[in-house]
Design an enzyme around this catalytic site. Structure first.
Site, PDB file in Angstrom:
ATOM      1  N   SER A 127       3.540   1.360  -1.918  1.00 43.00           N
ATOM      2  CA  SER A 127       4.111   1.362  -3.262  1.00 43.00           C
ATOM      3  C   SER A 127       3.824   2.652  -4.006  1.00 43.00           C
ATOM      4  CB  SER A 127       3.541   0.207  -4.085  1.00 43.00           C
ATOM      5  OG  SER A 127       4.107  -1.004  -3.706  1.00 43.00           O
ATOM      6  N   GLY A 128       4.804   3.124  -4.766  1.00 43.34           N
ATOM      7  CA  GLY A 128       4.612   4.327  -5.573  1.00 43.34           C
ATOM      8  C   GLY A 128       4.818   5.617  -4.820  1.00 43.34           C
ATOM      9  N   GLY A 177       0.807  -1.218   0.000  1.00 39.99           N
ATOM     10  CA  GLY A 177       0.000   0.000   0.000  1.00 39.99           C
ATOM     11  C   GLY A 177       0.836   1.262   0.000  1.00 39.99           C
TER      12      GLY A 177
END
Length: 270
Positions: free
Chosen positions: A217-218, A215
Site C-alpha cells: 500500500s502507498g 504492505g
C-alpha cells in the site's frame, strides 16, 4: 571557463533528473513477483511506524521531491509515529547510503474517507523534516502529465516490501511485479470491480497470478514512458479482501495524474 561552467550547469540536473535509475531495473516478463535489482527503483520509500521499541514497515511511498514523499491516505494515522526510509533494498540490514528521515507534516487529501475506500482520494503527502541528498540509491520519481490515461495492456511494475502472497511472509528484499493496465471500462464491469472502481483510479493485473499485497500500500505503480523515463502512475490503494491475486480483481491504484494539481498546490503551500 565561463563556457565550461555553463556546460556544468546544463548537465548537472540531468545527472539526477527524475525517473532514470543509475541501476536500470531488470524488467523481465516473469509471471509472479520477483526480487528487484538492488537500488533499481531509487524513489521507492519504506514508511515505518514505531511500536514496542522497534520500527516496522507498514507501507510504501514514492520520493517526488527532495523533501516530499507520496503515499496512500489509508497508510496515515494521526496516532502513529512514523519515519521514512530511502535508499533501501534489504530492510533487514544496514545499507550504505540509506537514510531514515522523520516527517515534518502528514497531509492527507481532505476528501479521503477511511470508511469508504472506493470513494477514492486515497493519496497523502509526507513533508520530510529535511531535504534528502540525491545519489545513485536515492532519486526522484517522475510524475505523469496531468489527466493522462494509460492505454489498456500497458506493462507497468508494482514495487514494494508487501507480503509475497495472501497472509504470506514479508520479504526483506524489495519486490517487483509486472502488472498490465486494465482500462476503466473493463475494470468497472460487474464481474470485475463494478462501482468500487472510479475513473480517478488505475486498475492493473487481474490475471490471478501477480498483484500487489498487504504492505505494498502507498507504493508506486511504475510505467516507462516513450522517452525511457519511469513515471509513477499509481499509488497502491486496494485489492481483493479474499486474496491478493484473485482473478478479475486487479490491484487498484490511485491515479496520480488525477491529482497533479492537488500535489502541486500542497507542495507550494507547505
Amino acid at each position: 571557463m565561463i563556457g565550461l561552467l555553463f556546460a556544468v550547469l546544463i548537465l548537472a540536473p540531468a545527472a539526477f533528473g527524475c525517473g532514470v535509475p543509475a541501476y536500470p531495473p531488470l524488467v523481465s516478463r516473469v509471471v509472479g513477483g520477483e526480487n528487484a535489482r538492488p537500488y533499481s527503483w531509487p524513489w521507492q520509500a519504506s514508511l515505518q511506524y514505531y511500536s514496542n521499541g522497534k520500527w516496522s514497515h507498514t507501507c510504501g511511498g514514492t520520493l517526488i521531491a527532495t523533501n516530499w514523499v507520496m503515499t496512500a491516505a489509508h497508510c496515515i494515522s494521526s496516532s502513529m509515529t512514523y519515519r521514512v526510509l530511502l535508499g533501501k533494498y534489504n530492510l533487514a540490514v544496514e545499507e550504505k547510503g540509506a537514510v531514515a528521515i522523520y516527517p515534518q507534516k502528514l497531509i492527507v487529501n481532505k476528501n479521503w474517507n477511511s470508511q469508504n475506500v472506493a470513494n477514492g482520494y486515497d493519496i497523502a503527502l509526507i513533508k520530510l523534516s529535511q531535504h534528502v541528498t540525491l545519489s545513485d540509491h536515492i532519486q526522484l520519481a517522475c510524475l505523469p502529465p496531468a489527466q493522462s490515461i494509460l492505454s489498456s495492456n500497458t506493462a507497468c511494475y508494482v514495487t514494494g516490501w508487501g507480503r509475497l502472497q495472501t497472509n504470506g511472509p514479508l520479504p526483506d528484499d524489495l519486490q517487483q511485479g509486472l502488472l498490465r493496465v486494465v482500462d476503466y471500462a473493463t475494470c468497472s464491469l460487474p464481474t470485475w470491480w463494478g462501482s468500487s472502481v472510479k475513473p480517478s483510479m488505475v486498475c492493473a493485473g487481474g490475471d490471478g497470478i501477480t498483484s500487489s499485497c498487504s504492505g505494498d500500500s502507498g507504493g508506486p505503480l511504475n510505467c516507462q514512458g516513450a522517452d525511457g523515463r519511469w513515471e509513477v502512475h499509481g499509488i497502491v490503494s486496494f485489492g481483493s479482501a479474499i486474496s491478493c491475486n484473485q482473478y478479475h480483481k486487479p490491484s487498484v491504484f490511485t491515479r496520480v495524474s488525477a491529482y497533479i494539481s492537488w500535489i502541486e498546490q500542497v507542495m507550494a503551500s507547505n
